[in-house]
Design an enzyme around this catalytic site. Structure first.
Site, PDB file in Angstrom:
ATOM      1  N   CYS A   1       5.064 -10.800   7.033  1.00 18.78           N
ATOM      2  CA  CYS A   1       6.280 -11.161   6.297  1.00 18.78           C
ATOM      3  C   CYS A   1       5.947 -12.291   5.344  1.00 18.78           C
ATOM      4  O   CYS A   1       5.255 -13.239   5.733  1.00 18.78           O
ATOM      5  CB  CYS A   1       7.367 -11.603   7.290  1.00 18.78           C
ATOM      6  SG  CYS A   1       8.919 -12.078   6.523  1.00 18.78           S
TER       7      CYS A   1
ATOM      8  N   HIS B   1      12.437  -3.517   8.605  1.00 17.39           N
ATOM      9  CA  HIS B   1      12.044  -4.929   8.539  1.00 17.39           C
ATOM     10  C   HIS B   1      12.963  -5.708   7.594  1.00 17.39           C
ATOM     11  O   HIS B   1      13.476  -6.777   7.951  1.00 17.39           O
ATOM     12  CB  HIS B   1      10.576  -5.026   8.085  1.00 17.39           C
ATOM     13  CG  HIS B   1      10.069  -6.418   7.884  1.00 17.39           C
ATOM     14  ND1 HIS B   1       9.112  -7.002   8.691  1.00 17.39           N
ATOM     15  CD2 HIS B   1      10.389  -7.362   6.961  1.00 17.39           C
ATOM     16  CE1 HIS B   1       8.879  -8.235   8.274  1.00 17.39           C
ATOM     17  NE2 HIS B   1       9.635  -8.482   7.211  1.00 17.39           N
ATOM     18  N   GLU B   2      13.176  -5.171   6.402  1.00 17.42           N
ATOM     19  CA  GLU B   2      13.997  -5.870   5.403  1.00 17.42           C
ATOM     20  C   GLU B   2      15.472  -5.914   5.813  1.00 17.42           C
ATOM     21  O   GLU B   2      16.165  -6.907   5.561  1.00 17.42           O
ATOM     22  CB  GLU B   2      13.843  -5.230   4.022  1.00 17.42           C
ATOM     23  CG  GLU B   2      12.432  -5.240   3.447  1.00 17.42           C
ATOM     24  CD  GLU B   2      11.738  -6.591   3.506  1.00 17.42           C
ATOM     25  OE1 GLU B   2      12.419  -7.631   3.463  1.00 17.42           O
ATOM     26  OE2 GLU B   2      10.493  -6.602   3.616  1.00 17.42           O
TER      27      GLU B   2
ATOM     28  N   HIS C   1      16.257  -8.756   8.051  1.00 13.49           N
ATOM     29  CA  HIS C   1      16.443 -10.026   7.331  1.00 13.49           C
ATOM     30  C   HIS C   1      17.922 -10.249   6.987  1.00 13.49           C
ATOM     31  O   HIS C   1      18.406 -11.388   7.001  1.00 13.49           O
ATOM     32  CB  HIS C   1      15.644 -10.040   6.030  1.00 13.49           C
ATOM     33  CG  HIS C   1      14.203 -10.442   6.189  1.00 13.49           C
ATOM     34  ND1 HIS C   1      13.822 -11.686   6.656  1.00 13.49           N
ATOM     35  CD2 HIS C   1      13.051  -9.780   5.915  1.00 13.49           C
ATOM     36  CE1 HIS C   1      12.497 -11.767   6.668  1.00 13.49           C
ATOM     37  NE2 HIS C   1      12.001 -10.619   6.231  1.00 13.49           N
TER      38      HIS C   1
HETATM   39  C1  QAP Z   1       7.620  -6.239   5.257  1.00 10.70           C
HETATM   40  O1  QAP Z   1       6.037  -7.601   4.249  1.00 10.70           O
HETATM   41  C2  QAP Z   1       6.793  -5.170   5.898  1.00 10.70           C
HETATM   42  O2  QAP Z   1       1.394 -12.958   5.762  1.00 10.70           O
HETATM   43  C3  QAP Z   1       7.049  -6.710   3.947  1.00 10.70           C
HETATM   44  O3  QAP Z   1       0.000 -14.028   3.742  1.00 10.70           O
HETATM   45  C4  QAP Z   1       5.816  -5.500   6.802  1.00 10.70           C
HETATM   46  O4  QAP Z   1       5.366  -7.669   2.143  1.00 10.70           O
HETATM   47  C5  QAP Z   1       7.030  -3.865   5.609  1.00 10.70           C
HETATM   48  C6  QAP Z   1       2.528 -10.794   3.042  1.00 10.70           C
HETATM   49  C7  QAP Z   1       5.071  -4.492   7.409  1.00 10.70           C
HETATM   50  C8  QAP Z   1       6.293  -2.865   6.212  1.00 10.70           C
HETATM   51  C9  QAP Z   1       5.316  -3.183   7.108  1.00 10.70           C
HETATM   52  C10 QAP Z   1       2.395 -11.346   4.299  1.00 10.70           C
HETATM   53  C11 QAP Z   1       1.796 -11.356   2.015  1.00 10.70           C
HETATM   54  C12 QAP Z   1       3.430  -9.687   2.753  1.00 10.70           C
HETATM   55  C13 QAP Z   1       1.533 -12.410   4.524  1.00 10.70           C
HETATM   56  C14 QAP Z   1       5.242  -8.079   3.265  1.00 10.70           C
HETATM   57  C15 QAP Z   1       0.820 -12.973   3.477  1.00 10.70           C
HETATM   58  C16 QAP Z   1       0.949 -12.439   2.215  1.00 10.70           C
HETATM   59  C17 QAP Z   1       4.290  -9.140   3.640  1.00 10.70           C
HETATM   60 CO    CO Z   2       9.992 -10.184   6.000  1.00  7.94          CO
END
Ligand code: QAP
Ligand code: CO
Length: 176
Positions: A95, A137-138, A141
């Site tokens: 995230c 996930h979103e 939030h």
């Molecule tokens: C949510 O997550 C998600 O730790 C979106 O250092 C997660 O874009 C959707 C990110 C899993 C589907 C599967 C995280 C970038 C981005 C980090 C993200 C980071 C840099 C997370």
């Molecule tokens: Co998130």
């Protein structure tokens, strides 16, 4: 519009977002500012509460087979509601508001979501795979729920320990 990512443990992330009723220029400005920020920070999904706007707004941009993100694949969801949740899936999630930490989370495999686009038009999307995980996930939030809130007690403890260490190291780097 100047936006920045709100990071855990900021209490703002626990806020419940409110329904959007005005599909006006201000909403479009928010959406237009969220997309470049999400790309810059290497995200595939972003909810408005993560940029301190407690509105039921989220964006998704799943990379293609070549791992590239493009605006053609951008999905903007306003006031999303899940109308179907089927099967089980486990995915290692991260995230933008919890940088540097990734852990397995249990989700539904397939979801059907009703939502509105930026103009207020109603849309229906049924999907599985990464997009389905990202939607769940979103949407969490919007309720003030983070993926780390869904971990077992033991894994949550592991997270708190690792994250505290990470924040401490960040601070030390800044002060030296
Ligand atoms: C949510 O997550 C998600 O730790 C979106 O250092 C997660 O874009 C959707 C990110 C899993 C589907 C599967 C995280 C970038 C981005 C980090 C993200 C980071 C840099 C997370
Ligand atoms: Co998130």
């Amino acid at each position: 519009m100047e936006l920045k990512i709100v990071e855990y443990p900021d209490k703002k992330l626990k806020e419940k977002s409110v329904e959007v009723k005005c599909f006006d220029a201000l909403l479009h400005k928010l959406l237009d500012a969220m997309y470049p920020l999400m790309l810059e920070t290497n995200g595939i999904g972003l909810a408005a509460i993560q940029v301190a706007h407690a509105k039921r707004v989220l964006i998704l941009n799943i990379p293609n087979e070549d791992g590239e993100q493009s605006k053609e694949n951008l999905i903007e969801m306003i006031n999303p509601v899940l109308t179907k949740k089927e099967g089980d899936a486990v995915y290692q999630e991260g995230c933008l508001s919890v940088p540097g930490f990734y852990e397995d989370v249990n989700r539904f495999d397939t979801v059907c979501v009703n939502y509105q686009d930026r103009h207020g038009n109603t849309k229906i999307l049924e999907t599985d795979g990464l997009l389905s995980i990202a939607i769940q996930h979103e949407m969490d939030h919007l309720e003030g729920i983070l993926f780390i809130d869904k971990l077992s007690y033991a894994r949550r403890k592991k997270f708190e320990k690792e994250y505290k260490r990470m924040l401490k190291e960040k601070k030390e780097n800044k002060n030296s």
